[in-house]
Design a protein around this motif. Sequence first.
Motif, PDB file in Angstrom:
ATOM      1  N   PRO A  26     -22.647 -42.033 -59.924  1.00  0.00           N
ATOM      2  CA  PRO A  26     -22.523 -42.351 -58.819  1.00  0.00           C
ATOM      3  C   PRO A  26     -21.380 -43.227 -57.779  1.00  0.00           C
ATOM      4  CG  PRO A  26     -25.130 -41.607 -58.916  1.00  0.00           C
ATOM      5  CD  PRO A  26     -24.626 -42.301 -60.343  1.00  0.00           C
ATOM      6  N   ARG A  27     -20.957 -42.716 -56.827  1.00  0.00           N
ATOM      7  CA  ARG A  27     -20.210 -43.942 -56.776  1.00  0.00           C
ATOM      8  C   ARG A  27     -20.717 -44.604 -54.861  1.00  0.00           C
ATOM      9  NH1 ARG A  27     -13.553 -43.380 -53.906  1.00  0.00           N
ATOM     10  NH2 ARG A  27     -13.589 -45.016 -52.904  1.00  0.00           N
ATOM     11  N   LYS A  28     -20.486 -45.458 -54.876  1.00  0.00           N
ATOM     12  CA  LYS A  28     -21.754 -46.059 -53.395  1.00  0.00           C
ATOM     13  C   LYS A  28     -20.439 -46.538 -52.557  1.00  0.00           C
ATOM     14  CE  LYS A  28     -25.750 -47.064 -55.697  1.00  0.00           C
ATOM     15  NZ  LYS A  28     -26.801 -48.419 -55.392  1.00  0.00           N
ATOM     16  N   SER A  29     -20.508 -46.151 -51.573  1.00  0.00           N
ATOM     17  CA  SER A  29     -19.899 -47.081 -50.265  1.00  0.00           C
ATOM     18  C   SER A  29     -19.304 -48.248 -50.573  1.00  0.00           C
ATOM     19  CB  SER A  29     -20.223 -46.538 -48.591  1.00  0.00           C
ATOM     20  OG  SER A  29     -21.759 -47.187 -48.498  1.00  0.00           O
ATOM     21  N   VAL A  30     -18.275 -48.686 -50.066  1.00  0.00           N
ATOM     22  CA  VAL A  30     -18.352 -50.536 -49.417  1.00  0.00           C
ATOM     23  C   VAL A  30     -18.987 -51.490 -49.613  1.00  0.00           C
ATOM     24  CG1 VAL A  30     -16.625 -52.333 -48.932  1.00  0.00           C
ATOM     25  CG2 VAL A  30     -15.514 -49.750 -48.788  1.00  0.00           C
ATOM     26  N   ASP A  31     -19.866 -49.840 -48.512  1.00  0.00           N
ATOM     27  CA  ASP A  31     -21.400 -51.832 -48.237  1.00  0.00           C
ATOM     28  C   ASP A  31     -22.597 -51.643 -48.912  1.00  0.00           C
ATOM     29  OD1 ASP A  31     -21.881 -49.842 -47.066  1.00  0.00           O
ATOM     30  OD2 ASP A  31     -22.469 -49.601 -44.647  1.00  0.00           O
ATOM     31  N   GLY A  32     -22.484 -50.504 -49.516  1.00  0.00           N
ATOM     32  CA  GLY A  32     -23.677 -50.269 -50.524  1.00  0.00           C
ATOM     33  C   GLY A  32     -24.594 -49.141 -50.644  1.00  0.00           C
ATOM     34  N   THR A  33     -24.397 -48.546 -48.729  1.00  0.00           N
ATOM     35  CA  THR A  33     -25.596 -48.513 -48.264  1.00  0.00           C
ATOM     36  C   THR A  33     -25.585 -46.879 -48.630  1.00  0.00           C
ATOM     37  OG1 THR A  33     -24.722 -47.431 -45.643  1.00  0.00           O
ATOM     38  CG2 THR A  33     -26.222 -49.258 -46.678  1.00  0.00           C
ATOM     39  N   GLN A  34     -24.465 -45.762 -48.589  1.00  0.00           N
ATOM     40  CA  GLN A  34     -24.325 -44.817 -49.559  1.00  0.00           C
ATOM     41  C   GLN A  34     -23.945 -44.156 -50.783  1.00  0.00           C
ATOM     42  OE1 GLN A  34     -21.584 -43.566 -45.656  1.00  0.00           O
ATOM     43  NE2 GLN A  34     -23.207 -42.406 -45.084  1.00  0.00           N
ATOM     44  N   VAL A  35     -24.098 -43.168 -50.873  1.00  0.00           N
ATOM     45  CA  VAL A  35     -23.689 -42.264 -52.428  1.00  0.00           C
ATOM     46  C   VAL A  35     -23.122 -41.458 -51.890  1.00  0.00           C
ATOM     47  CG1 VAL A  35     -24.223 -41.654 -54.523  1.00  0.00           C
ATOM     48  CG2 VAL A  35     -25.614 -43.880 -53.009  1.00  0.00           C
ATOM     49  N   PRO A  69     -24.407 -34.529 -44.998  1.00  0.00           N
ATOM     50  CA  PRO A  69     -22.772 -33.947 -44.937  1.00  0.00           C
ATOM     51  C   PRO A  69     -22.504 -33.883 -46.491  1.00  0.00           C
ATOM     52  CG  PRO A  69     -23.112 -36.217 -43.580  1.00  0.00           C
ATOM     53  CD  PRO A  69     -24.447 -35.867 -44.631  1.00  0.00           C
ATOM     54  N   THR A  70     -21.472 -32.741 -46.033  1.00  0.00           N
ATOM     55  CA  THR A  70     -21.039 -31.930 -47.563  1.00  0.00           C
ATOM     56  C   THR A  70     -19.460 -32.369 -46.878  1.00  0.00           C
ATOM     57  OG1 THR A  70     -21.130 -29.987 -46.931  1.00  0.00           O
ATOM     58  CG2 THR A  70     -22.504 -30.935 -48.380  1.00  0.00           C
ATOM     59  N   TYR A  71     -18.336 -32.392 -48.165  1.00  0.00           N
ATOM     60  CA  TYR A  71     -16.760 -32.914 -47.936  1.00  0.00           C
ATOM     61  C   TYR A  71     -15.991 -32.119 -48.731  1.00  0.00           C
ATOM     62  CZ  TYR A  71     -18.877 -36.274 -44.601  1.00  0.00           C
ATOM     63  OH  TYR A  71     -18.836 -37.286 -44.019  1.00  0.00           O
ATOM     64  N   GLU A  72     -14.853 -31.308 -48.997  1.00  0.00           N
ATOM     65  CA  GLU A  72     -13.632 -30.663 -50.424  1.00  0.00           C
ATOM     66  C   GLU A  72     -13.099 -30.653 -49.137  1.00  0.00           C
ATOM     67  OE1 GLU A  72     -15.164 -27.104 -50.787  1.00  0.00           O
ATOM     68  OE2 GLU A  72     -16.108 -26.303 -49.195  1.00  0.00           O
ATOM     69  N   GLY A  73     -11.784 -30.790 -49.676  1.00  0.00           N
ATOM     70  CA  GLY A  73     -10.289 -31.185 -49.618  1.00  0.00           C
ATOM     71  C   GLY A  73      -9.981 -32.212 -49.115  1.00  0.00           C
ATOM     72  N   GLU A  74      -9.379 -31.413 -48.351  1.00  0.00           N
ATOM     73  CA  GLU A  74      -8.607 -32.888 -47.275  1.00  0.00           C
ATOM     74  C   GLU A  74      -9.596 -33.693 -47.133  1.00  0.00           C
ATOM     75  OE1 GLU A  74      -5.268 -35.251 -45.908  1.00  0.00           O
ATOM     76  OE2 GLU A  74      -5.311 -33.789 -47.343  1.00  0.00           O
ATOM     77  N   GLU A  75     -10.818 -33.450 -46.491  1.00  0.00           N
ATOM     78  CA  GLU A  75     -11.675 -33.729 -45.152  1.00  0.00           C
ATOM     79  C   GLU A  75     -12.288 -34.620 -46.577  1.00  0.00           C
ATOM     80  OE1 GLU A  75     -15.730 -31.347 -44.510  1.00  0.00           O
ATOM     81  OE2 GLU A  75     -15.432 -32.353 -42.125  1.00  0.00           O
ATOM     82  N   LEU A  76     -12.477 -34.289 -47.619  1.00  0.00           N
ATOM     83  CA  LEU A  76     -12.801 -35.109 -48.612  1.00  0.00           C
ATOM     84  C   LEU A  76     -12.174 -36.577 -49.115  1.00  0.00           C
ATOM     85  CD1 LEU A  76     -15.001 -36.033 -50.886  1.00  0.00           C
ATOM     86  CD2 LEU A  76     -13.662 -34.269 -52.586  1.00  0.00           C
ATOM     87  N   ASN A  77     -10.442 -36.167 -48.999  1.00  0.00           N
ATOM     88  CA  ASN A  77      -9.400 -37.602 -49.590  1.00  0.00           C
ATOM     89  C   ASN A  77      -9.313 -38.257 -47.869  1.00  0.00           C
ATOM     90  OD1 ASN A  77      -8.837 -36.220 -51.671  1.00  0.00           O
ATOM     91  ND2 ASN A  77      -7.314 -34.553 -50.818  1.00  0.00           N
ATOM     92  N   THR A  78      -9.571 -37.539 -47.014  1.00  0.00           N
ATOM     93  CA  THR A  78      -9.799 -38.042 -45.680  1.00  0.00           C
ATOM     94  C   THR A  78     -10.836 -38.829 -45.456  1.00  0.00           C
ATOM     95  OG1 THR A  78      -8.403 -36.583 -44.722  1.00  0.00           O
ATOM     96  CG2 THR A  78     -10.052 -38.946 -43.366  1.00  0.00           C
ATOM     97  N   PRO A  83     -11.921 -46.776 -44.499  1.00  0.00           N
ATOM     98  CA  PRO A  83     -12.593 -48.167 -44.862  1.00  0.00           C
ATOM     99  C   PRO A  83     -14.338 -48.218 -45.402  1.00  0.00           C
ATOM    100  CG  PRO A  83     -12.725 -47.169 -42.230  1.00  0.00           C
ATOM    101  CD  PRO A  83     -12.247 -46.344 -42.989  1.00  0.00           C
ATOM    102  N   ASP A  84     -14.376 -46.723 -45.300  1.00  0.00           N
ATOM    103  CA  ASP A  84     -16.082 -46.833 -45.796  1.00  0.00           C
ATOM    104  C   ASP A  84     -16.146 -46.607 -47.162  1.00  0.00           C
ATOM    105  OD1 ASP A  84     -17.298 -47.486 -43.544  1.00  0.00           O
ATOM    106  OD2 ASP A  84     -18.044 -45.798 -43.125  1.00  0.00           O
ATOM    107  N   TRP A  85     -15.215 -45.994 -47.565  1.00  0.00           N
ATOM    108  CA  TRP A  85     -14.995 -45.613 -49.290  1.00  0.00           C
ATOM    109  C   TRP A  85     -14.228 -46.109 -49.274  1.00  0.00           C
ATOM    110  CZ3 TRP A  85     -19.876 -43.456 -50.951  1.00  0.00           C
ATOM    111  CH2 TRP A  85     -19.871 -42.869 -50.189  1.00  0.00           C
ATOM    112  N   SER A  86     -13.084 -46.970 -49.079  1.00  0.00           N
ATOM    113  CA  SER A  86     -11.995 -47.999 -49.609  1.00  0.00           C
ATOM    114  C   SER A  86     -12.323 -49.441 -49.470  1.00  0.00           C
ATOM    115  CB  SER A  86     -10.519 -47.328 -50.194  1.00  0.00           C
ATOM    116  OG  SER A  86      -9.680 -47.151 -48.909  1.00  0.00           O
ATOM    117  N   SER A  87     -11.811 -50.647 -50.858  1.00  0.00           N
ATOM    118  CA  SER A  87     -11.652 -51.365 -50.023  1.00  0.00           C
ATOM    119  C   SER A  87     -10.402 -52.232 -50.578  1.00  0.00           C
ATOM    120  CB  SER A  87     -12.443 -52.493 -51.202  1.00  0.00           C
ATOM    121  OG  SER A  87     -12.422 -53.554 -50.949  1.00  0.00           O
TER     122      SER A  87
END
Length: 92
Positions: A26-35, A69-78, A83-87
């Motif tokens: 699983p991919r974790k957020s930049v700060d490691g608090t979310q997956v 929360p769930t995400y798909e499509g453009e909402e997922l890309n956004t 900053p929470d998911w890309s360094s």
Amino acid sequence: MKYIVFPTEKLDEIPQEMLDELHLTPRKSVDGTQVIMKIVHYEALFPSIMTLPLLDEKEKTENPIYPYPTYEGEELNTLLSGPDWSSDESII
């Protein structure tokens, strides 16, 4: 494809052997608090957490309700480009 974001503590409840068996990293957020992971994998790991909504006679749906929360499509890309998911640090 639909994805779900949930606290890392929930994932820590799952034995590493089970994650290995399902070939999940699983991919974790930049700060490691979310997956973030695909809904199908979340359902395999946490089958009892989903609930079906209570419906009146007019509504007919079998979509489960997730506690996160769930995400798909453009909402997922956004989300993933935020900053929470890309360094900003470059990988060497």
